[in-house]
Structures are given as C-alpha cells and as structure tokens.
Design an enzyme around this catalytic site. Structure first.
Site, PDB file in Angstrom:
ATOM      1  N   GLY A  14       0.857  -1.181   0.000  1.00 56.20           N
ATOM      2  CA  GLY A  14       0.000   0.000   0.000  1.00 56.20           C
ATOM      3  C   GLY A  14       0.893   1.230   0.000  1.00 56.20           C
ATOM      4  O   GLY A  14       2.096   1.142  -0.298  1.00 56.20           O
ATOM      5  N   VAL A  16       2.107   3.142   2.472  1.00 56.60           N
ATOM      6  CA  VAL A  16       3.234   3.132   3.420  1.00 56.60           C
ATOM      7  C   VAL A  16       4.277   2.095   3.002  1.00 56.60           C
ATOM      8  O   VAL A  16       5.482   2.360   3.023  1.00 56.60           O
ATOM      9  CB  VAL A  16       2.733   2.894   4.870  1.00 56.60           C
ATOM     10  CG1 VAL A  16       3.898   2.644   5.826  1.00 56.60           C
ATOM     11  CG2 VAL A  16       1.924   4.091   5.345  1.00 56.60           C
ATOM     12  N   LYS A 195       0.311   7.536  19.185  1.00 53.84           N
ATOM     13  CA  LYS A 195      -0.197   7.614  17.806  1.00 53.84           C
ATOM     14  C   LYS A 195      -1.660   7.166  17.773  1.00 53.84           C
ATOM     15  O   LYS A 195      -2.479   7.721  17.040  1.00 53.84           O
ATOM     16  CB  LYS A 195       0.683   6.749  16.879  1.00 53.84           C
ATOM     17  CG  LYS A 195       0.231   6.716  15.422  1.00 53.84           C
ATOM     18  CD  LYS A 195       0.437   8.047  14.734  1.00 53.84           C
ATOM     19  CE  LYS A 195      -0.049   8.197  13.311  1.00 53.84           C
ATOM     20  NZ  LYS A 195      -0.414   7.123  12.495  1.00 53.84           N
ATOM     21  N   ASN A 199      -5.079   9.019  16.120  1.00 52.87           N
ATOM     22  CA  ASN A 199      -6.026   8.360  15.219  1.00 52.87           C
ATOM     23  C   ASN A 199      -7.408   8.196  15.866  1.00 52.87           C
ATOM     24  O   ASN A 199      -8.425   8.340  15.188  1.00 52.87           O
ATOM     25  CB  ASN A 199      -5.491   6.984  14.775  1.00 52.87           C
ATOM     26  CG  ASN A 199      -4.304   7.117  13.845  1.00 52.87           C
ATOM     27  OD1 ASN A 199      -3.240   6.572  14.097  1.00 52.87           O
ATOM     28  ND2 ASN A 199      -4.449   7.866  12.761  1.00 52.87           N
ATOM     29  N   ASN A 203      -9.714  10.192  13.356  1.00 49.90           N
ATOM     30  CA  ASN A 203     -10.268   9.344  12.293  1.00 49.90           C
ATOM     31  C   ASN A 203     -11.785   9.139  12.362  1.00 49.90           C
ATOM     32  O   ASN A 203     -12.479   9.396  11.370  1.00 49.90           O
ATOM     33  CB  ASN A 203      -9.519   8.012  12.241  1.00 49.90           C
ATOM     34  CG  ASN A 203      -8.073   8.185  11.782  1.00 49.90           C
ATOM     35  OD1 ASN A 203      -7.523   9.276  11.873  1.00 49.90           O
ATOM     36  ND2 ASN A 203      -7.448   7.144  11.288  1.00 49.90           N
ATOM     37  N   ASN A 213      -9.702  16.947   8.151  1.00 53.18           N
ATOM     38  CA  ASN A 213      -9.163  16.965   9.522  1.00 53.18           C
ATOM     39  C   ASN A 213      -9.297  18.336  10.172  1.00 53.18           C
ATOM     40  O   ASN A 213      -9.612  18.449  11.356  1.00 53.18           O
ATOM     41  CB  ASN A 213      -7.683  16.555   9.509  1.00 53.18           C
ATOM     42  CG  ASN A 213      -7.484  15.122   9.046  1.00 53.18           C
ATOM     43  OD1 ASN A 213      -8.459  14.386   8.859  1.00 53.18           O
ATOM     44  ND2 ASN A 213      -6.244  14.714   8.842  1.00 53.18           N
ATOM     45  N   SER A 265      -7.564   8.710   6.834  1.00 47.45           N
ATOM     46  CA  SER A 265      -7.661   7.409   6.162  1.00 47.45           C
ATOM     47  C   SER A 265      -9.037   6.786   6.395  1.00 47.45           C
ATOM     48  O   SER A 265      -9.590   6.131   5.508  1.00 47.45           O
ATOM     49  CB  SER A 265      -6.557   6.473   6.653  1.00 47.45           C
ATOM     50  OG  SER A 265      -6.571   6.400   8.060  1.00 47.45           O
TER      51      SER A 265
HETATM   52  O1  KPL Z   1      -2.869   8.991  10.417  1.00 49.12           O
HETATM   53  C1  KPL Z   1      -3.811   9.656  10.052  1.00 49.12           C
HETATM   54  C2  KPL Z   1      -4.850   8.974   9.259  1.00 49.12           C
HETATM   55  O2  KPL Z   1      -5.522   9.602   8.482  1.00 49.12           O
HETATM   56  O3  KPL Z   1      -4.975   7.744   9.424  1.00 49.12           O
HETATM   57  C3  KPL Z   1      -3.937  11.085  10.473  1.00 49.12           C
HETATM   58  C4  KPL Z   1      -2.794  11.436  11.379  1.00 49.12           C
HETATM   59  C5  KPL Z   1      -5.223  11.313  11.190  1.00 49.12           C
HETATM   60  C6  KPL Z   1      -3.810  12.058   9.339  1.00 49.12           C
HETATM   61  O4  KPL Z   1      -4.922  12.115   8.520  1.00 49.12           O
END
Ligand code: KPL
Length: 318
Positions: A14, A16, A195, A199, A203, A213, A265
C-alpha cells in the site's frame, strides 16, 4: 537484482509499504515485496513521486522510477529474508503473515508498521524463536495509482523492540539511515498509544462528520475529543502506560492543524466503501477497557457509528 539477493522484504504494497520500499531502495538497500498468490509477477515497476513539505518545497517534485523484485510467497528465496516489514492494515496482519511463517527462516525478524494496535498481541505467540519489533509512522503518503505514490508530508517514524530476539544492529542502523526522521525507542508501546490517541480522536470524527481533519479544530468538537482522550489515558494507565494528557491533546491539535486540508484514512475508507481500522483504533481502547473492567462509552459510540457507516450504502444507492 533478483529476489535471491534480497534480505529485506515488505509485506503490504500500500502507500506506506511503497514509501518504505522507496526509502530503503534510495539508501542503496536491496529490497523486495512479497506478493499475494493471486498477483504474482516477477518484477513490478514501482513508480514513485515525492512532493516535499512546503518549507522545503522543491520544484519540480523529485520523481523516481525503478523496478523492485516481487517474491512469490511460496518461493525458497523467502528463506534468505532477514527482515520482513509488515505494512498491511492492522486487521490483515495475521492473515497475511501466518501462511509465511513456516517458509521464513527462524532468523527472520518481523517489524509491524501500521495504524492502530492489537496485532502484536495476537502475533507474538505465533512467531517461535524470531524477534518482533513494532513501529509507527506519521509520514504522509497517498497512493495515486497501483504503483505510484505521492509523499504528502514528512513525519516522525519510531521503531522499537517488542519481544523475542532483538533486531540485528546492522538492520537497525539501515532503517535509521534510510527512513528520514526515524528513531529507535527503548519502549515502543507508549509511542504506539500516543499515535493511537491521534487516530482515535481524528479518524472516526472525520468519517462520521464527513469532513477534512481541519474542521475538528472547531469548538463544537472539543468536548468529544477531550472525552475520547480521557478514556484512552485511563485505559492505558490500567495497561501500565502513563500518558501525559496535555501532551496528547496538544499533539492531536497539532496534527489537526498540520493536516487541516487532508481527509483522514478512515474518512477515505468510508468514502470508498472499504473496511476501516476502527476495531484496531477506538476498538482497541474498548477491548483493553473491557479487560480492565472499565467503561469506554465514547470510544464504544465511535465504533458503533463508524460500523454503521461501513454497512450503509452511500447516498443515492438504495
Ligand atoms: O494517520 C492519520 C490517518 O488519516 O490515518 C492522520 C494522522 C489522522 C492524518 O490524517
């Protein structure tokens, strides 16, 4: 370069996975992907476009095109892999790696790098004598086409040991040198919780309110963001992780500001009718709360609302 020489493989191509592949490749490390049985090809053309953040904006954007090998999941070359970096979604980790475990050498180290938490708990008992490290990255990247990604922001990557054998020093150095702004941390679990907080706050709300966001900076969201974080901090404390409440809140609002124009995401998953990572984000908080006999009412509500969105048809499709 064919897959026989490759010691580092990426599972999960993907955005990443492709970004990490690009960074390792650019730093001169032979790296390949492990393909799915259904999309086996010997070599894939990975086309990468890097767009730097505004303060270091370069024009035209750096663009690289190159081929990287694709391992067949059955092939003997898997035995030569010393480090496998797992970049699939958190809910795919077990399904993706379990069939490979008896083909990977007992020396192969596993690094999980995904949003959300929980997969490490399920995977750890299955890895035998191998080592497991965990990581988190806030590098911004979008997949534009199947084999084309665009870097949308630089960000911190943190990696640390979780269980079993430690990652060999050579591979540790190589990751630190290849991935910009990457640090090795002694205790990775608190970093994953931090982290997770970002999220868990951003999210689901962006998915539920169908907004970018940046809209979460509006005062109407303050109360709910605070409540999500309060529950997370209490649950983490019961898990033996002390988190600084104020630091977390500041970090969430910094990300909201820095990524104001972006769609999270989870927002994108809902918009494209894909499964979200809600179970591994707010769902993980609820699961740990249950283990400790705590209530996590707001995170439970986030899960319920996002799950309803996952099964509801988009407007106009009835
Ligand atoms: O990691 C993210 C995601 O969208 O999953 C953030 C930090 C919220 C950035 O959009």
């Amino acid at each position: 370069m064919n897959s026989a020489n490759i010691e580092i493989a990426i599972l999960g191509a993907g955005a990443v996975g492709q970004l990490i592949c690009h960074q390792l490749h650019t730093a001169g490390n032979p790296v390949g992907f492990i393909g799915k049985t259904t999309d086996i090809v010997q070599e894939q053309q990975l086309s990468f476009t890097a767009l730097m953040q505004p303060e270091t904006m370069v024009s035209p954007p750096l663009e690289s095109h190159y081929t990287v090998p694709m391992f067949e999941p059955k092939q003997e070359a898997l035995l030569g892999i010393k480090l496998i970096i797992v970049c699939v979604k958190a809910y795919q980790v077990l399904e993706a790696i379990t069939p490979l475990l008896d083909k990977l050498s007992s020396q192969c180290h596993i690094l999980l790098l995904h949003n959300g938490m929980g997969s490490h708990l399920a995977l750890a008992p299955l890895i035998g004598s191998r080592g497991l490290s965990l990581g988190t990255t806030s590098q911004g990247v979008l997949r534009q086409q199947r084999w084309q990604i665009k870097q949308t922001g630089q960000g911190l990557t943190q990696i640390g040991h979780y269980c079993g054998k430690q990652l060999d020093e050579r591979y540790r150095q190589l990751l630190l040198e290849a991935i910009p702004n990457c640090e090795w941390v002694d205790n990775i679990i608190p970093c994953l919780w931090q982290k997770l907080a970002v999220n868990a706050a951003i999210n689901p709300l962006t998915a539920i309110y169908q907004c970018p966001n940046g809209m979460l900076a509006e005062p109407q969201f303050n109360h709910i963001i605070t409540a999500i974080l309060d529950e997370l901090v209490s649950v983490a404390a019961q898990d033996g992780i002390t988190l600084d409440r104020k630091f977390l809140q500041d970090r969430v609002y910094r990300v909201i500001t820095l990524t104001a124009e972006n769609f999270s995401s989870m927002h994108q998953d809902i918009a494209h009718q894909r499964r979200t990572e809600i179970d591994q984000i707010n769902g993980y908080i609820c699961e740990r709360a249950r283990v400790h006999g705590l209530s996590a009412a707001i995170n439970t509500e986030m899960c319920k609302k996002v799950k309803l969105l996952e099964i509801s048809k988009p407007a106009g499709q009835h």
